[in-house]
Design a protein around this motif. Structure first.
Motif, PDB file in Angstrom:
ATOM      1  N   VAL A 106     -42.643 -26.156 -33.860  1.00 21.90           N
ATOM      2  CA  VAL A 106     -42.593 -27.733 -33.484  1.00 21.90           C
ATOM      3  C   VAL A 106     -41.997 -28.276 -34.826  1.00 21.90           C
ATOM      4  N   ILE A 107     -42.696 -27.622 -35.703  1.00 20.87           N
ATOM      5  CA  ILE A 107     -42.167 -28.020 -37.484  1.00 20.87           C
ATOM      6  C   ILE A 107     -40.625 -28.038 -38.135  1.00 20.87           C
ATOM      7  N   LEU A 131     -47.495 -24.039 -35.057  1.00 16.09           N
ATOM      8  CA  LEU A 131     -46.831 -24.953 -35.353  1.00 16.09           C
ATOM      9  C   LEU A 131     -45.778 -24.714 -35.422  1.00 16.09           C
TER      10      LEU A 131
END
Length: 231
Positions: free
Chosen positions: A64-65, A61
């Motif tokens: 995305v974070i 992730l």
């Protein structure tokens, strides 16, 4: 960024960058649960599983974070895996769950796990992050096992709860107490330092650059000046 082989990524956590004896991280559980081998191994394995899983999730992730909320996001991910471990241990290993007590929940804020999330998982692939988790988790478990073995044998005259006949009557309760834990911890750090001749990790790994809280800390002008002076 220096390219590392997958084998070196996995092995560095055992000695060269051992999170306990070299980086001196996670000292709270190291000192608190190593009065017996069973508690030490249980904590080490639980933390290792959380470290591996959270490293993989954070790596997957990482794009995305948002950067501004990465630390809270990491903590939420880590807390999710810790909760799963707690529920499984409570269901299938209730005695160990009770023995570890609040220290099991404190894995959420274990600086080893958060530190690897910030320093490694957020910058590497899922496979590399998994290998880093195995290495660092294995090194943490090994350190706790060594601490637990020395303290239980000398302090209780037993190993994994089984009494050792020739030591049972000559145990030294001091080693199962907090002061004994600090003593054994210091001795083992000295042993590792002697084995590696003080070259286990380069100085560049320490300091503000690799701290998970660096961004928040650097907002204070006084801390910024201190960091510049330390370089």
């Amino acid at each position: 960024m220096e390219k590392q082989s997958k084998l070196s990524i996995m092995l560095k956590g055992f000695i060269k960058e051992n999170p306990v004896f070299v980086l001196v991280l996670g000292t709270c559980p190291t000192l608190a649960v190593t009065d017996s081998v069973s508690r030490a191994l249980s904590m080490g394995i639980a933390a290792a599983i959380v470290l591996i899983c959270s490293n993989m999730a954070i790596s997957a992730l990482r794009k995305v974070i948002p950067d501004k909320v990465r630390i809270p996001a990491y903590i939420v991910i880590i807390a999710g895996f810790v909760t799963i471990i707690q529920m499984l241990m409570n269901a299938y290993l209730p005695d160990l769950y009770t023995a570890l007590g609040t220290y099991l929940a404190l894995i959420v804020v274990n600086c080893i796990i958060l530190g690897r999330a910030e320093m490694f998982a957020s910058k590497h692939t899922v496979v590399e992050s998994a290998l880093d988790g195995i290495g660092m988790g294995g090194g943490f478990t090994l350190a706790l096992f060594c601490m637990g073995t020395v303290r239980e044998i000398l302090g209780s005259g037993s190993f994994l709860g089984f009494k050792i006949p020739f030591l049972q009557d000559y145990s030294i309760p001091f080693f199962t107490q907090a002061a004994g834990g600090f003593f054994v911890f210091g001795v083992l750090i000295a042993v590792v330092n002697k084995i590696t001749k003080g070259k286990a990790i380069s100085k560049k790994e320490f300091g503000c650059a690799n701290c998970p809280s660096r961004a928040a800390c650097m907002e204070n002008p006084e801390n910024t000046e201190s960091a510049k002076e330390a370089k």
